[in-house]
Design a protein around this motif. Structure first.
Motif, PDB file in Angstrom:
ATOM      1  N   UNK A  84      -0.835  -2.156  -4.058  1.00 52.75           N
ATOM      2  CA  UNK A  84      -1.043  -1.431  -2.812  1.00 52.75           C
ATOM      3  C   UNK A  84      -2.339  -0.627  -2.884  1.00 52.75           C
ATOM      4  N   UNK A  85      -3.137  -0.678  -1.808  1.00 50.05           N
ATOM      5  CA  UNK A  85      -4.326   0.158  -1.662  1.00 50.05           C
ATOM      6  C   UNK A  85      -4.178   0.905  -0.346  1.00 50.05           C
ATOM      7  N   UNK A  86      -4.391   2.211  -0.401  1.00 46.84           N
ATOM      8  CA  UNK A  86      -4.277   3.031   0.801  1.00 46.84           C
ATOM      9  C   UNK A  86      -5.654   3.525   1.209  1.00 46.84           C
ATOM     10  N   UNK A  87      -5.936   3.414   2.501  1.00 47.98           N
ATOM     11  CA  UNK A  87      -7.202   3.868   3.067  1.00 47.98           C
ATOM     12  C   UNK A  87      -6.907   4.940   4.103  1.00 47.98           C
ATOM     13  N   UNK A 133      -2.777  -1.544   2.558  1.00 49.69           N
ATOM     14  CA  UNK A 133      -2.968  -2.964   2.255  1.00 49.69           C
ATOM     15  C   UNK A 133      -2.064  -3.292   1.068  1.00 49.69           C
ATOM     16  N   UNK A 134      -1.155  -4.280   1.231  1.00 52.04           N
ATOM     17  CA  UNK A 134      -0.208  -4.633   0.177  1.00 52.04           C
ATOM     18  C   UNK A 134      -0.187  -6.136  -0.048  1.00 52.04           C
ATOM     19  N   UNK A 135       0.114  -6.536  -1.295  1.00 49.73           N
ATOM     20  CA  UNK A 135       0.221  -7.946  -1.627  1.00 49.73           C
ATOM     21  C   UNK A 135       0.548  -8.130  -3.096  1.00 49.73           C
ATOM     22  N   UNK A 136       0.685  -9.397  -3.530  1.00 45.82           N
ATOM     23  CA  UNK A 136       1.016  -9.667  -4.925  1.00 45.82           C
ATOM     24  C   UNK A 136      -0.207 -10.022  -5.749  1.00 45.82           C
TER      25      UNK A 136
END
Length: 177
Positions: A84-87, A133-136
């Protein structure tokens, strides 16, 4: 000697790994990911852990040893927890809304920016000034976050723009009379 490569990658419950040749496939609750290692390392799965060993004593084999172990650890983390990346957006009138497979950004341009989200990544907006933004796939999540940030990178005078959560922007003093 690689300090990272020596440590085996533990497989949490619900995650399984299988090796065929130089390719490892990791399956978990969030999906399936594969990684193909170079011929300089050997991948083995035993006792609910994946271990990586170099095939020689060359510099390249030692480099690939640590890198391959890190890649396998990222696969395991991705299929079990995800990345996860947070903006966060700062600026008057700057906002974001997620609409299906696209992200609509109002960033002070004469038009709204429509950012199409690639497959394998989900983008959500809990508030209109926050983007998650989330993903594997760690690389893909980071790249999508960087591409979104690129539309209006934070500027040093007022601090307006899209920044990573917790990112410090070095502020400059304005022009003096």
């Amino acid at each position: 000697m690689s300090r990272i490569g020596k440590k085996p990658v533990e497989l949490p419950s619900g995650v399984s790994a299988s090796v065929s040749g130089q390719t490892i496939e990791v399956k978990g609750p969030k999906g399936t990911r594969t990684f193909t290692a170079t011929d300089d390392v050997t991948l083995t799965v035993a006792d609910n852990a994946v271990s990586v060993m170099p095939r020689g004593k060359s510099k390249r084999a030692r480099q690939q040893w640590g890198m391959s172990r890190s890649m396998v650890a990222n696969l395991v983390t991705g299929v079990s927890e995800g990345f996860k990346r947070e903006l966060e957006i700062q600026g008057v009138g700057y906002r974001a809304t997620a609409q299906g497979n696209s992200l609509k950004l109002a960033l002070g341009y004469s038009h709204d920016v429509d950012f199409s989200v690639p497959a394998g990544v989900t983008v959500t907006t809990p508030k209109n000034t926050e983007i998650v933004v989330e993903g594997i796939d760690q690389q893909l999540v980071g790249q999508v976050a960087a591409n979104i940030r690129e539309w209006r990178a934070p500027e040093p005078y007022k601090g307006k723009g899209i920044r990573y959560k917790g990112e410090y922007i070095f502020r400059k003093e304005g022009k003096k009379k």
